[in-house]
Design a protein around this motif. Structure first.
Motif, PDB file in Angstrom:
ATOM      1  N   GLU A  23       0.849  -1.202   0.000  1.00 13.13           N
ATOM      2  CA  GLU A  23       0.000   0.000   0.000  1.00 13.13           C
ATOM      3  C   GLU A  23       0.878   1.243   0.000  1.00 13.13           C
ATOM      4  OE1 GLU A  23      -3.165   0.071  -0.387  1.00 13.13           O
ATOM      5  OE2 GLU A  23      -3.839  -1.954   0.116  1.00 13.13           O
ATOM      6  N   TYR A  26       2.503   1.952  -3.420  1.00 13.74           N
ATOM      7  CA  TYR A  26       1.620   2.508  -4.452  1.00 13.74           C
ATOM      8  C   TYR A  26       0.557   3.386  -3.813  1.00 13.74           C
ATOM      9  CZ  TYR A  26       3.773  -1.409  -6.917  1.00 13.74           C
ATOM     10  OH  TYR A  26       4.660  -2.282  -7.451  1.00 13.74           O
ATOM     11  N   GLU A  28      -2.089   6.451  -3.012  1.00 12.07           N
ATOM     12  CA  GLU A  28      -3.184   7.093  -3.744  1.00 12.07           C
ATOM     13  C   GLU A  28      -2.609   8.097  -4.736  1.00 12.07           C
ATOM     14  OE1 GLU A  28      -6.885   6.672  -4.443  1.00 12.07           O
ATOM     15  OE2 GLU A  28      -6.333   5.940  -2.441  1.00 12.07           O
ATOM     16  N   ARG A  29      -3.188   8.193  -5.885  1.00 16.11           N
ATOM     17  CA  ARG A  29      -2.721   9.176  -6.876  1.00 16.11           C
ATOM     18  C   ARG A  29      -3.188  10.555  -6.472  1.00 16.11           C
ATOM     19  NH1 ARG A  29      -1.614   7.040 -12.091  1.00 16.11           N
ATOM     20  NH2 ARG A  29      -1.875   4.782 -12.185  1.00 16.11           N
ATOM     21  N   TYR A 114       3.560   3.234 -10.864  1.00 20.12           N
ATOM     22  CA  TYR A 114       2.676   2.172 -10.389  1.00 20.12           C
ATOM     23  C   TYR A 114       2.987   0.828 -11.032  1.00 20.12           C
ATOM     24  CZ  TYR A 114       0.316   5.919  -8.025  1.00 20.12           C
ATOM     25  OH  TYR A 114       0.048   6.967  -7.189  1.00 20.12           O
ATOM     26  N   HIS A 243      -6.461  -2.281  -8.128  1.00 19.99           N
ATOM     27  CA  HIS A 243      -6.397  -1.660  -6.807  1.00 19.99           C
ATOM     28  C   HIS A 243      -5.107  -0.850  -6.664  1.00 19.99           C
ATOM     29  CE1 HIS A 243      -6.569  -0.994  -2.522  1.00 19.99           C
ATOM     30  NE2 HIS A 243      -5.363  -1.540  -2.397  1.00 19.99           N
ATOM     31  N   HIS A 246      -4.643   2.036  -8.863  1.00 17.34           N
ATOM     32  CA  HIS A 246      -5.674   3.037  -8.554  1.00 17.34           C
ATOM     33  C   HIS A 246      -6.541   3.416  -9.744  1.00 17.34           C
ATOM     34  CE1 HIS A 246      -4.172   3.497  -4.496  1.00 17.34           C
ATOM     35  NE2 HIS A 246      -2.968   3.408  -5.018  1.00 17.34           N
ATOM     36  N   THR A 248      -9.859   4.033 -11.412  1.00 19.51           N
ATOM     37  CA  THR A 248     -11.149   4.425 -10.838  1.00 19.51           C
ATOM     38  C   THR A 248     -12.304   3.898 -11.668  1.00 19.51           C
ATOM     39  OG1 THR A 248     -11.176   6.490 -12.083  1.00 19.51           O
ATOM     40  CG2 THR A 248     -10.188   6.559  -9.885  1.00 19.51           C
TER      41      THR A 248
END
Length: 548
Positions: A23, A26, A28-29, A114, A243, A246, A248
């Motif tokens: 986590e 990678y 959150e963008r 990523y 995941h 990220h 969407t």
RNA sequence: GGCCUUGUGGUCAAGCGGCUAAGACGGAGCCCUCUCAAGGCUCAAUCUCGGGUUCGAUUCCCGACAGGGUCACCA
């Protein structure tokens, strides 16, 4: 049963990180609100088709109109499907149609944080999570052989039961600790299966970004998540990758709808937030009166190379696709004829729910309209590019004379005239229209509709008065003169009033001249054609066209 | 076959309980015109079928029928 011990035995890898570390790796963008992260995730077969372009275009438009990211991930978990050079080919094909990635496999970008973007290179992430699932009792090893699985399937089919590995058919689901270790000792190969907690009696309503509300049945299949080679199946890789990358919004073909329950359970078991999904409908075609999905083997028009070879203007193909992607695109374009299609506000909920029939007539219409927006020079560049790649030797020689071709193009495209002509549908047919402007490709079919003396009188009569410095009006006045001399009506109105008094009208005279000069009964403005090919060639053709 | 899904002219489709049911491609015709192309105008052509609900259904519900998808250690 000591699940921790079992997990370590099944997946002994020492370099796996604790889950939280992934986590952190990678995060959150950092994108503005409403930005969508989309992706194209092809398997590297090297075959990229119209359907891929269709969905890639939707991905790209959505990402870029929301200030998001569109990336390329390669789903190479199946070695059998791998083709060398496939990734480059995907990127190049899409780039030709103006669809570009922001990050991903083989994309030189500072955004590539990523990765890796090849699934084979991500094995440890998948294994770490599979191991965790085993520890939590949500996954287990399965030692069933292919033959056993086939036998079960046959039995299920015979009993009209749902096929698959579930419930009482999931033989390895409840293996005892002893049995598992015994199998392991015996060196039996195994896969890791999800221990499904679902029940098909439960229905869930799910909101698809394209299809709207759909009801799905809970999954109860103990699907394989890690194959015997330790590589994940699509389902598992999808959950992990989308995941950590990220994503969407997952846009994919509707053939995935039926495995959605699996993905739903996987995301939940893994504790991941579910992305939004949009399942696109497939492009169809009518074949023998039956509507069916465009097929790779039967339909050449599915291949993107087909459009390159045929010489479709890439932006035309894109715009055609836009018209079926968002039905209000055409209307918008009529209101904003000058605007770039990228300025169009693409919206996913305008996408159609049922499969569109591929319509070549519509494509042709879009294509010629698009080509008619180019200048003569731009048209030359486009045609020249096609000629160099797909044209004949004669075409290449002709195109070496840029000035001459541009003169012709000005005529054929009606540039400078009151109205733009829309003759050229695509490069192949456009180049084919140039034949009569060159002696080596001039292939006349003298299909005169009048007798020899009349034809010869017209041809000779006009040859005697032709002057290349005449302007269009003077030129036409001379044609009328010839018409009168040969017994044709020089005014259309006269002819229409009293057709019986004449052999025909000026139109017929022009046709005779046209056939002699261009070899065809139809062409753009004849006066200009004569001017382009020049006096010598014009007179030679008038004479060659005489009927012996 | 089970499950999911779709159903407006030949094609793509607007429509979201009341409309002469948009528009585009294609087709037909007319005009313009040296032919063709383009352009302008006009025309033909559609709510899959039954039941409900409602004063009223293309629109909502149910069923039938017809398409499509899917049922792998492929994606």
């Amino acid at each position: 049963m000591d699940l921790k011990k079992l997990a370590s035995k099944l997946i002994p890898d020492e370099n796996l990180l604790p889950l939280e570390e992934y986590e952190k790796l990678y995060p959150e963008r950092e994108l503005k609100k409403g930005a969508e992260v989309t992706r194209l995730a092809p398997s590297p077969t090297g075959f990229i088709h119209l359907g891929n372009l269709y969905s890639a275009l939707a991905d790209e438009r959505i990402a870029h109109t929301t200030g998001g990211i569109f990336y390329l991930r390669i789903e190479d978990t199946d070695l059998k499907r791998k083709v060398d050079g496939a990734v480059d080919s995907v990127i190049r094909s899409l780039d030709y149609f103006g669809v570009c990635f922001d990050e991903g496999a083989e994309i030189a970008s500072p955004l590539n944080k990523y990765g890796p973007y090849y699934q084979r290179q991500r094995a440890d992430i998948y294994r770490a999570f599979a191991k965790n699932l085993i520890e939590r009792g949500l996954a287990y090893p399965c030692f069933c052989t292919e033959d056993e699985l086939n036998a079960v399937r046959e039995e299920q089919t015979a009993n009209k039961e749902i096929t698959g590995y579930y419930g009482r058919y999931a033989k390895c689901r409840n293996l005892s600790e002893e049995e598992i270790y015994a199998n392991l000792e015996a060196g039996k190969p195994f896969v890791i299966r999800l221990k499904s907690q679902g029940n098909t009696a439960n229905k869930i309503t799910f909101r698809d970004a394209i299809k709207g509300e759909i009801t799905v049945t809970e999954n109860d299949q103990d699907v394989v998540i890690l194959k015997s080679d330790g590589i994940p199946t699509y389902h598992f890789a999808h959950a992990i990758d989308d995941h950590f990358m990220h994503t969407t919004l997952v846009i994919r073909g509707e053939e995935w709808l039926s495995s959605l329950p699996i993905h739903l359970e996987l995301f939940s078991a893994l504790g991941f937030k579910l992305p939004k999904y949009g399942h696109t409908c497939s492009l169809m075609k009518v074949d023998g009166g039956v509507k069916r999905k465009l097929s790779k083997r039967k339909d050449p028009e599915l291949s993107l190379d087909y459009y390159r070879k045929a010489g479709y203007y890439p932006r035309a193909v894109v715009k055609y696709l836009m018209t079926i992607l968002n039905s209000n695109f055409e209307e918008w374009e009529r209101k904003n004829p000058q605007a770039d299609y990228r300025d169009f506000k693409f919206s996913i909920d305008k996408m159609g729910k049922s499969g569109a029939l591929f319509d070549i007539d519509k494509l042709n219409d879009v294509s010629k309209a698009e080509l008619a927006t180019l200048s003569a020079e731009q048209t030359y560049d486009f045609l020249n590019g096609w000629v160099n790649e797909f044209g004949s030797e004669a075409d290449r020689q002709h195109f070496a004379d840029r000035e001459y071709i541009i003169k012709i193009l000005n005529l054929i495209c009606g540039i400078g005239g009151k109205k733009r002509r829309k003759d050229i549908v695509r490069a192949e047919t456009g180049v084919g229209m140039l034949g009569y402007f060159f002696d080596d490709t001039f292939a006349p079919e003298y299909s005169y509709r009048f007798d020899a003396p009349t034809v010869n009188a017209v041809l000779n009569g006009f040859a005697a008065v032709y002057d290349e410095s005449d302007d269009n009006q003077t030129w036409f006045a001379k044609v009328k003169g010839v018409a009168a001399d040969c017994g044709f009506a020089s005014e259309m109105s006269d002819y229409k009033a009293n057709p019986q008094n004449y052999k025909g009208s000026v139109a017929d005279v022009a046709e005779i001249l046209r056939i002699a000069v261009t070899g065809m009964p139809n062409s753009p403005d004849l006066c200009t054609v004569m001017g382009i090919i020049g006096r010598g060639r014009t007179l030679a053709r008038l004479s060659a066209g005489l009927v012996k």
